[in-house]
Write a protein that holds these residues in place. Structure first.
Motif, short mmCIF file in Angstrom:
data_model
loop_
_atom_site.label_atom_id
_atom_site.label_comp_id
_atom_site.label_asym_id
_atom_site.label_seq_id
_atom_site.Cartn_x
_atom_site.Cartn_y
_atom_site.Cartn_z
N ASN A 286 16.25 1.44 -2.27
CA ASN A 286 15.64 0.12 -2.27
C ASN A 286 15.87 -0.56 -3.62
O ASN A 286 16.36 0.06 -4.56
N LYS A 287 15.52 -1.81 -3.68
CA LYS A 287 15.72 -2.59 -4.90
C LYS A 287 14.39 -3.14 -5.42
O LYS A 287 14.33 -4.23 -5.96
N ILE A 288 13.34 -2.35 -5.25
CA ILE A 288 12.02 -2.77 -5.73
C ILE A 288 12.07 -2.98 -7.24
O ILE A 288 11.58 -3.99 -7.75
N GLY B 293 12.77 6.84 -4.99
CA GLY B 293 13.25 7.38 -3.74
C GLY B 293 12.56 8.67 -3.33
O GLY B 293 13.01 9.36 -2.41
N VAL B 294 11.45 9.01 -4.00
CA VAL B 294 10.69 10.21 -3.66
C VAL B 294 9.95 9.99 -2.35
O VAL B 294 9.83 10.90 -1.54
N ARG B 295 9.46 8.78 -2.15
CA ARG B 295 8.79 8.39 -0.91
C ARG B 295 9.50 7.17 -0.34
O ARG B 295 10.08 6.37 -1.08
N THR B 296 9.41 7.01 0.96
CA THR B 296 9.98 5.84 1.63
C THR B 296 8.84 5.04 2.23
O THR B 296 8.06 5.57 3.03
N PRO B 297 8.74 3.76 1.87
CA PRO B 297 7.65 2.96 2.41
C PRO B 297 7.85 2.65 3.89
O PRO B 297 8.99 2.51 4.35
N ARG C 38 4.58 -5.97 2.68
CA ARG C 38 3.56 -6.29 1.67
C ARG C 38 4.20 -6.42 0.28
O ARG C 38 3.88 -7.33 -0.46
N ILE C 39 5.11 -5.51 -0.04
CA ILE C 39 5.79 -5.56 -1.34
C ILE C 39 6.54 -6.87 -1.48
O ILE C 39 6.43 -7.56 -2.50
N PRO D 33 17.69 -3.19 1.54
CA PRO D 33 18.92 -3.37 2.31
C PRO D 33 19.17 -2.20 3.25
O PRO D 33 18.80 -1.05 2.96
N SER D 34 19.81 -2.51 4.37
CA SER D 34 20.16 -1.46 5.34
C SER D 34 21.32 -0.62 4.80
O SER D 34 22.01 -1.02 3.86
#
Length: 78
Positions: free
Chosen positions: A2-4, A35-39, A46-47, A65-66
């Motif tokens: 992800n790109k959080i 990348g330890v958890r996936t939302p 929400r993010i 992104p997919s």
């Protein structure tokens, strides 16, 4: 992937500040970024909602992104 982190840094905020805006613990954001958890989908939305409220113009696809989008981006870089 992800790109959080990228979006959060565009907003000029820390993991702690983003987590506080979401009502979460900082470790949750840190785990997502690492990348330890996936939302789940609700958390992703929400993010993005909170990032947009903080001035980052982003979408679900730009922050999460997919796999196909990531592959295309890698292909374009090569």
């Amino acid at each position: 992937m992800n790109k959080i982190s990228h979006a959060r840094k565009k907003a000029g905020i820390t993991q702690f500040q983003l987590a506080a805006a979401l009502g979460w613990n900082q470790s949750r954001i840190g785990n997502y970024e690492a990348g330890v958890r996936t939302p789940d989908l609700y958390s992703c939305r929400r993010i993005v909602e909170v990032l947009n409220s903080l001035g980052v113009e982003c979408s679900l696809d730009s922050v999460f992104p997919s796999k196909n989008q990531l592959k295309q981006a890698e292909h374009i870089k090569a």
